[in-house]
Each structure stands twice: as structure tokens, then as C-alpha cells.
Scaffold this motif. Sequence first.
Motif, PDB file in Angstrom:
ATOM      1  N   UNK A   1       0.831  -1.204   0.000  1.00 10.25           N
ATOM      2  CA  UNK A   1       0.000   0.000   0.000  1.00 10.25           C
ATOM      3  C   UNK A   1       0.872   1.262   0.000  1.00 10.25           C
ATOM      4  N   UNK A   2       0.977   1.948  -1.122  1.00  7.70           N
ATOM      5  CA  UNK A   2       1.798   3.155  -1.180  1.00  7.70           C
ATOM      6  C   UNK A   2       1.270   4.287  -0.293  1.00  7.70           C
ATOM      7  N   UNK A   3       0.023   4.185   0.128  1.00 10.88           N
ATOM      8  CA  UNK A   3      -0.558   5.244   0.963  1.00 10.88           C
ATOM      9  C   UNK A   3      -0.144   5.115   2.428  1.00 10.88           C
ATOM     10  N   UNK A   4       0.281   3.907   2.820  1.00  8.14           N
ATOM     11  CA  UNK A   4       0.540   3.638   4.231  1.00  8.14           C
ATOM     12  C   UNK A   4       1.924   4.146   4.631  1.00  8.14           C
ATOM     13  N   UNK A   5       1.998   4.827   5.757  1.00  5.90           N
ATOM     14  CA  UNK A   5       3.289   5.325   6.231  1.00  5.90           C
ATOM     15  C   UNK A   5       3.644   4.764   7.599  1.00  5.90           C
ATOM     16  N   UNK A   6       4.884   4.352   7.776  1.00  4.62           N
ATOM     17  CA  UNK A   6       5.360   3.833   9.053  1.00  4.62           C
ATOM     18  C   UNK A   6       6.824   4.195   9.205  1.00  4.62           C
TER      19      UNK A   6
END
Lengths: 469, 465
Positions: B85-90
Motif C-alpha cells: 500500500x503506497x498510501x501507508x506510512x510507518x
Amino acid sequence: MSEIIKNPRNGCALHGALKTVQEIKGAVPVIHANAGCGVINYFAGKASSGGSSRYSGYSVPGTAIQDRHVIFGGASRLREQIKNTIKVVNGDLYVILNSCESAMVGDDVDAMTREIVDQGEPVVDTLVAGFNGGEHYGYEHVLADILSSIDGVKKSEKNTDPKLVNIFGIIPGKDPYWQGNLEEIKRILEGFGLRVNTFFGPYGGVDDLVNAKNAALTIAFSKWGELPAEKLKEKYDIPVLLRPSLPVGAEQLRSLADSIAGSIDIDKDEVDKFLAKEEAYERDLLYRAREDIIENDLSATAVLVGDEEQVIRLGAFLTEVLGMEIYAAVITDLLKKDEEHKSDNIEFLKNIAGNIYITSDQKEIEDIIRSEKPEVIFGSSLEKKIADKFDIPIIETSYPVFEKLILNKASAGIKGEISFIEEYVTVAKKFKAEKKSKLLSYIKGEGRESSAETSQTVRNVRKLSLVTG
Amino acid sequence: MSFKDDRKALTREKRLSSLSHFNGTLEALIDEVSGADIKQKIRTFSQIHSDEIIYAFDVLSKIEDAAIVVNGAAGCASIGLSGSDPEFGWYGTELVERDTILGGDQKLREAVLRAYEEKHPKAAFIIGTPVVAINNDDINSVILELEDELDIPIISIYTDGFKTKNPVSGYDIVTHSILKYLVDSNADEKEDFINVVSFSESIEDIAAVVKILNALDIEYRVIPRFSVIDEIRSISRAKATIVLNPEEGEYLAKELEEVYKVPYIVSEPPIGYRGTKKFIRKIADFLNITNKADRYIEEAEGELSKSIKKDLLKGQKIFIDASLSKIPAYSRLIDNLGGEIIGIGAPFVDLENRKNLMKLDFISRGTNVVIGNGQYFEKANTIAKQKADIYVSQYPGSSFAIDEGACVVSVGGRTTYGFDGVRSIYNAFVQVFRSKAKLGSGENSIYKNNWKSKSGNWYVKQEVS
């Protein structure tokens, strides 16, 4: 650069070593770590594009160490695991991959390996603790360690073959097109009249590791191939040819042939004949594609994001063949603080891009793209978000590539050059078609956009008009 | 007794005597687990498998407005790629050798601050990893200091990768943290919705359940995955809780019942005709909408039955690999379609989910059962020995069974819940017969023939403490 990484795209040394070993046919990785370390590599890889090897995911043998092994040491658990692995799974070479835990606990892994090797079993080990480095480090170190030890566990006479070359530097999985690229470089080198140890993929295997010492030359196609190549030079005096990247296009093929000819004897006529055929093939297909290249605005401005080898490979081609301008190159290799390589490719990079950045931090990469304002991005699927935000096309060329399966498609050589153009034109056409339908809605007055968006669309209309006349 | 006040969640082994290593007959397993506690076993050969870090990360990464910091070496945080998921940030603290000697507290502090500034989350979770656990880094001091500075809960997830053999402990650790640090303790006034607890279900399965709830006009909140922090806070004010997979979510439901008086509607996963009907009726009985539910069931079931051929699996020998709490429903569905269960795989059995073994009274007590996370070598042994025709699995990596001579039905990525699930599983069987693709052969097997001629429990031993 911040030490904290947002959306890290690189795994650790253990992951790199695992990616490497599991792609060598006949080699069995045995992970000495807690249960999940290797699984993280599996899930991350599964989300990307390369398919699965025979020993991957839950099939990989591992000690799955527990509390007691951390407290009292895990060497005896490892001994038991190695002994039983040989009884349960088929393999020509068992490679023990040690982790953060076994390094911190201080397990005497060497002793366990020696004990089993003394019984005539083909076992080697390597320390690839995650805190020691990234996937690239894991690749070079596991190969160097295997090549150091393999003679002791797979005995054979040294018998140099003047036409045999070893190739290193393409990390399985880290180059989404690694399988196709290895096949293509093998095809090219065979076209030069050579025989190739590819080590990985359908034509590679443990035999290549055993035969590596018989090669007349080792070619490292990125700096990550340097360590295993130097190891072979040190042990068997095999000369090393360091190249910054795989070749793309006939001109670079010729440059490769020339530099090989500087190291070993190759038949010049055979090479010339092969190159003439490749050039004709390239010319023919580029001719077919040129209208699409011109009509779809391919000579645009770009930002490149990927590992150094991929950036050099692609960048040279984009600028020289397609006439693009690379505003910035973002190098995503996970480097150690103390650089240990001889190869310094900064000059190559400077020739390609206006600005060069080294980071794998997603925020920093997005900030770079934001400030450089390119018309197109060549990067990984992680750059999709920023591409969507700025409404520019993205061509996925570096790891990770989501929602695709890439098996024998190349992005190097001649076949890779052509399939890369196919991909770029496909993305550009799709982007243009979407833009047209947005413009149609716009002139019909449907879903009025905010003034900022409208002016952006108008700018794009102008740009499209210029190209289409 | 509530566990909420404990500093950390207990591992499944300590709390429920969970057993992750067994290979034998169904009868022997029932015997093994029928006491007041279950004796631990080990494997002297094992294959890698998911751990509680991966499970905890998976749940927390699906909470929309939370920030996640993986506190570990370079590779640990690459688990974030698994969602495609390119939208997910961690964030990863990317500890190096120096940090393993001097501690990584400073990097953790920096990571939490960055996550806060860039994501403006409603809560931040710090996921522990082996290096931090072995080094005994002082996470709590960092949290105490930062909580003063930032106005959000910063929660340490005490995962370390080696203290439990059961990755489901990761769900328990998340549950414990949610209850201890997030859930609203002011819960006297109940609101008009039910909690739908899901830890591992695919989005397809949750959609199938939501379809049922919508048809019955039931207000719901899916937690903790696919939720937001405010929804998690509100779960103590729900009028009831249902759990999609009890062996994963019961801990949360029972605590909500005990501490906040939110009734727990005990049910089974809605798999197969019987499982789905039971699931719907349990909720309907609680909400007094039995007639409406009966009408829905009659209609959906009637429509479905038209396209199901009862003897589809006649003569087929099947190995089923799934959570133990789903095994009875899968087995019954297979049995109803005429198939014969010849092997069962499940990741663990504990004092709570062992009741599922007694529901398997319609299959032979001599059926081979492999209890283990993954451990495909033992499943390969059974599949090859029993000449299984079909391997049904909810887990990744199921293609190994092709090399042992079986066709594979992978249910992990398809709808399995509700009446839609019955149709989807049925279609998967139809497809497997249609394709019978030549995707492998015995020559490809990674396992030695000598191993497959041995008894499957060869490497399972009693643990000596």
C-alpha cells in the motif's frame, strides 16, 4: 539524512542473504533466528513482483529460537536443526544464516558448522546480523562467505576454462527485473562466445558456486558484486572487471565487449557478428517505436529513484537514447557508514543527473520530487502516492513493485531496452488517455474543479497541445 | 479476573497453556489436551513461521489514524511493505551495532517525534523487536518523557519475537494495550451499535459479514482493524460484542464484558451453512430480531442451494489447514459436499479453543492432526502418505502441496464467511477440478522421500524444562 527511516524499502543483511541463497538452485537456507525474521522478508517480497522460489516463506528451515536460547545460548538448538535439516530436506548445499540474536548471544556457530562438515556434509555459515547492514550487505557477504568455504565442503579439481565468466552484482529481488536481466546478460555473453556462471535463476545453481574458481574472469555489474569477485581473485587469482551497471542498448554492449577483451581473449569476429545482429534488431524495433516515442512526449524531465546500479543503467539510456533530462537521481542502496568498496561511481551519476541524493526515506524522496518538479518519475510503487498527488506518470523500475508479476522480463541488454520502451510508452499512453477524459469533463463543465486544480489542468492542456500540434 | 491492570499481556502459553507442536491422531490430541493444563512440546526440526511481531504489526497498521514505529534493526521495519500500500506510512528506528551496545533510546525518541509531526496521529504504537528486547532498552522512559510533550497516547507493544511460540499472542498484546490505554472507561451509557472484533479476517470476509449486518439493519463498528482510534475508544459503550474468530478475539470480548458490562455474544466463525446460520441467529436472538433473521436466512440459503451440487467432493480425500476454531465448520462443509477429511492442520490448541476438537465427531478419530505454525514438512508427510487429493489452506505458501500430489484450494484471499463464502469456497473446488493444472510434480518436492516414509511425529518431542 535522518537515521530514522520512513517506509524503509530495504530489508536487513539477513534478508539480503536469504534472498540470495534461496535463489541458488540446490542451496538450502537455514535461519538461526527467532521464527519471524525470515518471514518478514517473505511477506515483503510476496507483496512485490518476483514470484517465489522453492525454499521460501514457511518452507525455509529455521531454529525459531525461544527465550531459553537467548538466555542459555542457541548453539545446541542449531546443531540439532542442522543435523535434522539434512535428513528432511533435499539440498546440495546448506547455508546457515545467523541473525541479530545469535550475534548478541554469541553462539559458537563456527564450531557447529565444523562439526557437521567433518562428517562430510556440505554446510557453510555466515553472520548476517540485521544491525550489521542492509540487504545489499547481506548479498555480498553471504556470497563471499560461501565462496570462501565451498572448496572445503564440495571438493573438486581447479580446471580453468578460458571462456568461463562469473557474474555478480544483481541482487535477486532487489532488482525487480533480476531474472530477465540475468537471462539477457547470459544471452549476450554467450553471443560473445563465452560461458557464464549466473549462479541464480533457472540457469544457475550450486554447481556454479563450485565452478566459480574455474572462471577466467569475474564481472561485477554493481559495487555489490565487488566483494565476492575480490574473494575469488584473492583465492584463485581470477581477474575482476568492475562495471557500474548492466548494459542497455547496443552501444553499451559494445563497450562491455571492449572491456572484456581487455581482460581475456575473446574472438573479435564472433563478437562483431553478434553485435551487428543486435544492432540491426535494436534499430528495427526502435524504428517501430519512434512514432510512439515522439507522440507521447517521452523526452520529458524526470526524477529517478532506485538502487545505484539501476539508476546508472536507466539514467544513461534515458538521457542518451530518449533525450530526457534527469533533474535528480535518488540512490536507495542501504549504505554503511564506512564505505568499503573500491568502485566509486559518482562520476557516472554526475553525468546522468543534475542532483544526486542518497536516501531511502520516503519523506525525503517525496520532498526531493516536490522540489524538483519532474514531468515523470522512474521509481518504485512507493512513489505512486506522490506521482498521483502531482498528477504525473510513474514507471515502476525499482523495488518494490506492487501488483505485478515479473518473471523473465528484462530491463537491461537489448531485450530489456525494448521492453522498457514498451512499458514507458504504455504508461504514457494510459496517462494521456486519462488526461483526455478529464479534459473532456472539464470542457463539459462537469464536476467543477477548484481554481488551483483548474489552472494546473490548463497548464497540462497547453503542454499536450504542444506535443500534438 | 480482568488482566487489564497487568503491566504486560501474558503469552498464550502462560495464559491458556497453548500448544504449538503436536503430530498424531485426533484421538491422541484430544487425550493430550483434556487436562487442567497442556504439556509443552518442541520440534527438533522446524521451519520458520510468523511471530507475534508480525501479527501485532498487521493489526496496528490497519488502524487508520495511528502512527507506527518499528523499534529494531534494518529489516524489522520492512514488514511494512507487506501491505502493498503506497498510501501507508510507518517508521523504522533502523538500529545498528552501536545501538545494540549503547542503546537505541535516542533514535526511538526521534522516531516518535517525527511520526507525530508528520502524521498528526491520534495515538502512536512502538513495536518491540528481538534486538531491543535482548538489549533491554528503556522504552518506558522515552514514553513518559514524550507523553508529557505530546498530547497523544504513546503505547509500547511488548513484542520480542522469542518469548512465545504462538503468534496469536501478538493479538493479545494489542488487545491488552487497547484496553489499558485507549478504551474509554466511562461506559455506563451504552450506544446503539455492536462491536465486530476482527484480527485476521480478510477485507472480503469482513465485507461478507457487513453484508449480513446491513441486511438486518444492525449498526456495527469493526475493530480493531479497519477502525480509527475514536472508534476503539468507544467500544466500551457498545451494546454487545461479536467476534469473527473466537480464538483470536475472545480475549477482548471477555474483558469488555467483565470490565465494561458489554455482553459478549458467543458464536462461531460464520463458515458454511450451519456456521453462518448459527452466527446470524445468535446475534438475532440477542437483538430480538429473530423473525427478520429467519426471513433473511431462508431467502439467502434458498438462492444459494440452487447452485450447489451435493456430491461435488465425492471420493476426494482432503487435508484442511486453518485456525482450529474454523476447522469444524470447514470440515462439515466438506463432509456435506461428500469429501473425506484425511488430515487436519491448525496452528495451535489451547484450553479455550480445544472445544472445537469435540465438534469433530463426524470424522474419524484416527485422522492425522498437525498442530504447528506452518511446519509444512509434516503436512507434506501426511499429504504424501495419505495420498490426499486436495489441500485446503487459509495460509500463504500452500503451493508446496502440489509437489506432494494434491491440488490446492487456497481460501486465504477469497470470501469464506457467510452464504457468499459458501458459494466462493464451492467455486474454488469447482475450479480446482477444472484446472488440475500441471503446476508441479513429486520430483519438485523439497522433502526427502526418506522423511515421507517416516512417522510424521518424528521431530516432535516432549519439552524438558
